[in-house]
Design a protein around this motif. Structure first.
Motif, mmCIF file in Angstrom:
data_model
loop_
_atom_site.group_PDB
_atom_site.id
_atom_site.type_symbol
_atom_site.label_atom_id
_atom_site.label_comp_id
_atom_site.label_asym_id
_atom_site.label_seq_id
_atom_site.Cartn_x
_atom_site.Cartn_y
_atom_site.Cartn_z
ATOM 1 N N ALA A 62 0.696 -1.310 0.147
ATOM 2 C CA ALA A 62 0.153 -0.029 -0.061
ATOM 3 C C ALA A 62 0.744 1.189 -0.026
ATOM 4 O O ALA A 62 0.535 2.147 -0.694
ATOM 5 N N LEU A 63 1.849 1.127 0.870
ATOM 6 C CA LEU A 63 2.900 2.584 0.819
ATOM 7 C C LEU A 63 3.496 2.728 -0.285
ATOM 8 O O LEU A 63 3.536 3.885 -0.759
ATOM 9 N N GLY A 64 3.785 1.835 -1.195
ATOM 10 C CA GLY A 64 4.347 2.025 -2.485
ATOM 11 C C GLY A 64 3.329 2.524 -3.486
ATOM 12 O O GLY A 64 3.835 3.458 -4.010
ATOM 13 N N GLU A 65 2.192 1.953 -3.468
ATOM 14 C CA GLU A 65 1.288 2.498 -4.356
ATOM 15 C C GLU A 65 0.813 4.013 -4.146
ATOM 16 O O GLU A 65 0.565 4.809 -4.784
ATOM 17 N N ILE A 66 0.719 4.304 -2.861
ATOM 18 C CA ILE A 66 0.279 5.738 -2.264
ATOM 19 C C ILE A 66 1.621 6.865 -2.506
ATOM 20 O O ILE A 66 1.218 7.905 -3.152
ATOM 21 N N ASN A 67 2.683 6.423 -2.366
ATOM 22 C CA ASN A 67 3.593 7.247 -2.405
ATOM 23 C C ASN A 67 4.226 7.564 -4.003
ATOM 24 O O ASN A 67 4.981 8.286 -4.116
ATOM 25 N N LYS A 75 4.492 12.570 1.024
ATOM 26 C CA LYS A 75 4.468 11.003 1.334
ATOM 27 C C LYS A 75 4.294 10.578 2.699
ATOM 28 O O LYS A 75 4.532 11.298 3.443
ATOM 29 N N ILE A 76 3.969 9.401 2.638
ATOM 30 C CA ILE A 76 3.570 8.903 4.079
ATOM 31 C C ILE A 76 4.883 8.153 4.493
ATOM 32 O O ILE A 76 5.467 7.545 3.760
ATOM 33 N N ARG A 77 5.372 8.326 5.737
ATOM 34 C CA ARG A 77 6.592 7.479 6.110
ATOM 35 C C ARG A 77 6.075 6.862 7.558
ATOM 36 O O ARG A 77 5.352 7.260 8.421
ATOM 37 N N LEU A 78 6.173 5.264 7.475
ATOM 38 C CA LEU A 78 5.861 4.677 8.754
ATOM 39 C C LEU A 78 7.013 4.559 9.762
ATOM 40 O O LEU A 78 8.076 4.495 9.436
ATOM 41 N N VAL A 295 -4.716 -8.967 -5.227
ATOM 42 C CA VAL A 295 -4.162 -10.385 -4.919
ATOM 43 C C VAL A 295 -2.955 -10.497 -5.952
ATOM 44 O O VAL A 295 -1.993 -11.079 -5.981
ATOM 45 N N LYS A 296 -3.100 -9.871 -7.024
ATOM 46 C CA LYS A 296 -2.390 -10.191 -8.374
ATOM 47 C C LYS A 296 -1.002 -9.268 -8.066
ATOM 48 O O LYS A 296 -0.123 -9.783 -8.181
ATOM 49 N N GLN A 297 -1.351 -7.992 -7.334
ATOM 50 C CA GLN A 297 0.121 -7.431 -7.215
ATOM 51 C C GLN A 297 0.726 -7.785 -6.129
ATOM 52 O O GLN A 297 2.156 -7.876 -6.074
ATOM 53 N N TYR A 298 0.004 -8.472 -4.927
ATOM 54 C CA TYR A 298 0.872 -9.137 -3.783
ATOM 55 C C TYR A 298 1.710 -10.288 -4.382
ATOM 56 O O TYR A 298 2.794 -10.540 -3.862
#
Length: 379
Positions: A62-67, A75-78, A295-298
């Motif tokens: 999710a982080l890769g898609e969002i950023n 950007k989001i940083r966890l 699912v496909k991306q994971y």
């Protein structure tokens, strides 16, 4: 249990009384984040080392898609911390997050026994909390206005399993549960649902001394006409109980809650889990486009099929990004308001609409059965 409860309360009181006034903390965070530039900081508390089960991978996806696009121009940083499924560690982490006025929100924890007390620390500090795994009803029954649970609670899960048991014509059911926030809540919900459906709970217990003791219990259940066992446990203890139950000579069907929804269950139970039915909230074969894209991306990224917690990690961060974008600000009060008003947001695990307590109200519950040593979906 009484000593543990006293310890939890004592730790929580120390944390809360050591803080400044709750209004001051909330106002400081609000003011800081209204002017903050740069990365959007999101705390994540989870037992990454021991009980990750795809959660971090879902977050990272999710982080890769969002950023790629960013949120509010940033950007989001966890900020990840391992709570080890420990109340003490969890509350220490909660306080460290609470003390950071630049933190926008928190995602976590895995266990209800950790999340329920930690939620009070976050609320005191004005931090929105997205809880993707903790199902104890007490989490959202405490009147906290910034808690959002993205999984059905034990009341719904227990009733669903009671309805399933009734549909299978089980009439006399025994309950075995873990004696903590999660186990008690799920056992209560199942028992209430079973009673409403006309079933009888013949026995309810949370412990046994050894295999000989369990043989005695199994013999008693046979005499009482037990035709199914409901298991309100988590892994790996749930798998150990099922293995022991079969060794004790009881072969009736075993059904359980979402705490047993783990790919490790069949192997950990040594074949004893064959035929078990458990609750879940994610079906990788669901027809909707969001689930299939996830699912496909994971699978492409990690060469593995995603499970429930991978989907929950993915959805939690994507939902937070959606709410930030819709709110148009990092300010926690407006972010929480936007989350509360969210209706029908589509995630990989289903629709997300929150009620007044912060519970997701429309996410479907999925049933899975162990067949041939692997899980198969019943609906």
């Amino acid at each position: 249990m009484r000593i543990q409860a006293i310890l939890i309360v004592s730790i929580l009181l120390v944390f809360l009384t050591s803080c400044s006034n709750a209004t001051d903390m909330r106002e400081e965070r609000e003011s800081t984040l209204s002017k903050q530039k740069g990365d959007i900081l999101v705390g994540v508390a989870w037992p990454f080392a021991d009980r990750n089960e795809g959660f971090r991978e879902g977050l990272e996806l999710a982080l890769g898609e969002i950023n790629k696009k960013g949120v509010l121009g940033s950007k989001i940083r966890l900020v990840e911390k391992d709570d080890k499924s420990s109340v003490t560690d969890g509350l220490t982490i909660a306080q460290s997050f609470a003390n950071d006025p630049e933190l926008t929100a928190v995602i976590g924890h895995r266990s209800s026994v950790v999340t329920v007390p930690a939620a009070k620390v976050y609320d005191h500090a004005g931090l929105p909390l997205i809880a993707p795994s903790s199902t104890a009803p007490g989490l959202t029954a405490a009147g906290l206005d910034r808690v959002f649970r993205t999984i059905p609670d034990d009341t719904r899960l227990g009733k669903t399993m009671a309805d399933y048991a009734n549909a299978k014509h089980y009439k006399r059911v025994a309950i075995f549960y873990t004696n903590d926030e999660y186990g008690r809540g799920l056992a209560n919900a199942f028992e209430d649902g079973a009673k409403a459906a006309g079933m009888q709970t013949i026995d309810r217990l949370s412990d046994y001394k050894d295999l000989n003791d369990l043989r005695r219990i199994a013999d008693k259940w046979k005499l009482l006409g037990c035709d199914a066992v409901f298991l309100a446990e988590v892994m790996p203890d749930g798998a150990a109980f099922v293995a022991d139950l079969r060794k004790a000579g009881l072969e009736v069907p075993v059904i359980g809650g979402d705490g047993l929804d783990s790919a490790a269950l069949p192997a950990a139970a040594g074949g004893a889990a064959e035929g078990m039915v458990v609750a879940s909230i994610f079906n990788p074969f669901a027809a909707d486009d969001t689930a299939q894209a996830f699912v496909k991306q994971y699978e492409s990224t990690y060469n593995a099929e995603p499970g429930k917690l991978a989907a929950q990690g993915y959805d939690a961060l994507k939902l937070l990004a959606y709410a930030l974008d819709k709110a148009g600000t990092r300010e926690p009060s407006k972010l929480a308001k936007t989350l509360k008003e969210t209706k029908g947001w589509q995630g990989a695990s289903g629709l997300h609409t929150f009620d007044d307590n912060g519970d997701v109200s429309d996410m479907p519950i999925v049933l899975k059965q162990v067949e041939g040593g692997t899980f198969h979906y019943l609906n």
